[in-house]
Motif scaffolding. Structure first.
Motif, short mmCIF file in Angstrom:
data_model
loop_
_atom_site.label_atom_id
_atom_site.label_comp_id
_atom_site.label_asym_id
_atom_site.label_seq_id
_atom_site.Cartn_x
_atom_site.Cartn_y
_atom_site.Cartn_z
N GLN A 116 6.92 11.79 4.48
CA GLN A 116 6.40 10.84 5.43
C GLN A 116 6.68 11.61 7.00
O GLN A 116 7.70 12.33 7.13
CB GLN A 116 7.14 9.67 5.38
CG GLN A 116 6.69 8.28 6.62
CD GLN A 116 7.36 7.25 6.44
OE1 GLN A 116 8.35 6.93 6.41
NE2 GLN A 116 6.77 5.95 5.93
N PHE A 170 4.82 -0.97 3.35
CA PHE A 170 5.07 0.23 2.99
C PHE A 170 6.52 0.68 3.03
O PHE A 170 7.40 -0.07 3.59
CB PHE A 170 4.40 1.19 4.16
CG PHE A 170 4.84 1.01 5.53
CD1 PHE A 170 5.79 1.60 6.23
CD2 PHE A 170 4.07 -0.05 6.41
CE1 PHE A 170 6.20 1.39 7.49
CE2 PHE A 170 4.47 -0.33 7.64
CZ PHE A 170 5.51 0.41 8.35
N THR A 206 1.81 3.59 1.65
CA THR A 206 1.39 4.59 2.74
C THR A 206 -0.01 4.51 3.12
O THR A 206 -0.78 4.61 2.09
CB THR A 206 1.86 5.96 2.76
OG1 THR A 206 1.53 6.88 3.85
CG2 THR A 206 1.38 6.56 1.32
N ALA A 207 -0.46 4.48 4.10
CA ALA A 207 -1.82 4.33 4.56
C ALA A 207 -2.39 5.76 4.75
O ALA A 207 -3.87 5.92 5.09
CB ALA A 207 -2.13 3.41 5.73
N HIS A 257 1.06 -1.27 -0.10
CA HIS A 257 -0.07 -0.01 0.01
C HIS A 257 0.97 1.37 0.21
O HIS A 257 0.36 2.41 -0.17
CB HIS A 257 -0.96 0.08 1.32
CG HIS A 257 -0.28 0.16 2.78
ND1 HIS A 257 0.13 -0.92 3.21
CD2 HIS A 257 -0.03 1.08 3.36
CE1 HIS A 257 0.62 -0.81 4.29
NE2 HIS A 257 0.49 0.51 4.38
N ASP A 312 0.15 3.57 8.86
CA ASP A 312 0.30 2.25 8.23
C ASP A 312 0.18 1.09 9.26
O ASP A 312 -0.12 0.15 8.92
CB ASP A 312 1.84 2.42 7.94
CG ASP A 312 2.20 3.17 6.68
OD1 ASP A 312 1.30 3.05 5.67
OD2 ASP A 312 2.91 4.03 6.83
#
Length: 265
Positions: A200, A193, A156-157, A154, A208
């Protein structure tokens, strides 16, 4: 240390930001103990077959992004893929991973043919796919053809952070939906990730971890961001290996049974 599984976003953020060398050492020791209780001293090898370097996406961090005119592009035929499997099988690999960019040349029919050919020739082997975002119906066809696992990091969530790493046409909601669909179909699913990717924050990392807790993937791939010279992020600093190891330890405590590869990045 196992209370990490019960932490809120703010608690996870504070834990990472306030981690002293002594606490980090205790964290890693605790995670290593959990890993050994679950897997003992086993190490699992995977035969990774990078079968295409073409990609329709234009992710800002990726060396095979569509806009990179310097990337060396290639595609493997079904026979070439099977030859890779033959070589790997002779070396005692019993899991093959077909990984590539999101390449529309490989239609569902082509991928299903490849999956069936590999599983027919090597029925005692697991087959993992990593070919990006697809419709539910495509995933179902791959699963019905014999694919066992699916990797889809993914990255980054954090939705706002996701948009800073990807072109506007891509959405975190779509990536998450694909992961939940894969779980629903029956795949063993891998997410993951980057650590230290541009823009970030610690809050992003906490997102994450909470997403992984909710998704409960069977595999989690974490690796440091490595800037590629032919991308918009070429001058950005690389991610921290120490922080990566710290987060691998946290994921181990969060998901004790997860398979966490040592090869990412």
């Amino acid at each position: 240390m196992t209370e990490i599984a019960d932490m809120t976003k703010q608690e996870l953020t504070d834990f990472i930001d306030d981690l002293t060398p002594e606490k980090r050492e205790a964290l890693i020791k605790s995670a290593a103990g959990v890993c050994e209780r679950v897997y003992g001293k086993q190490v699992f090898t995977r035969g990774l077959i990078e079968f295409t370097s073409h990609c329709t996406n234009d992710c800002l961090y990726c060396g095979i992004r569509r806009s990179n005119k310097n990337a060396q592009r290639y595609r493997l035929t079904e026979e070439e893929i099977l030859e890779c499997c033959r070589t790997g099988y002779a070396l005692d690999y019993r899991t093959f991973v077909l990984q590539g960019g999101e390449d529309n040349y490989y239609t569902d029919d082509r991928l299903v043919s490849i999956i069936k050919a590999v599983k027919s020739a090597y029925p005692d082997c697991a087959l993992t796919l990593s070919v990006g975002e697809k419709p539910y119906e495509s995933y179902k066809r791959y699963y019905d053809a014999g694919a066992d696992r699916y990797l889809l990091r993914h990255e980054t969530a954090d939705g706002a952070h996701y948009q800073k790493l990807h072109p506007k046409i891509m959405r975190l909601s779509s990536r998450k939906a694909c992961l939940y669909q894969l779980k629903d179909i029956g795949f063993q699913v891998g997410a993951g990730f980057m650590v230290g990717s541009p823009y970030q924050t610690t809050e992003s990392i906490a997102e994450d971890l909470l997403f992984l807790k909710d998704l409960q993937p069977e595999m989690v791939g974490i690796g440091p961001f490595i800037p590629h010279k032919d991308t918009p992020f070429a001058a950005m600093p690389a991610g921290s290996v120490d922080l990566t190891v710290t987060l691998i330890a946290m994921v181990r405590l969060l998901l004790p049974n997860a398979l966490i590869p040592a090869t990412t990045a």
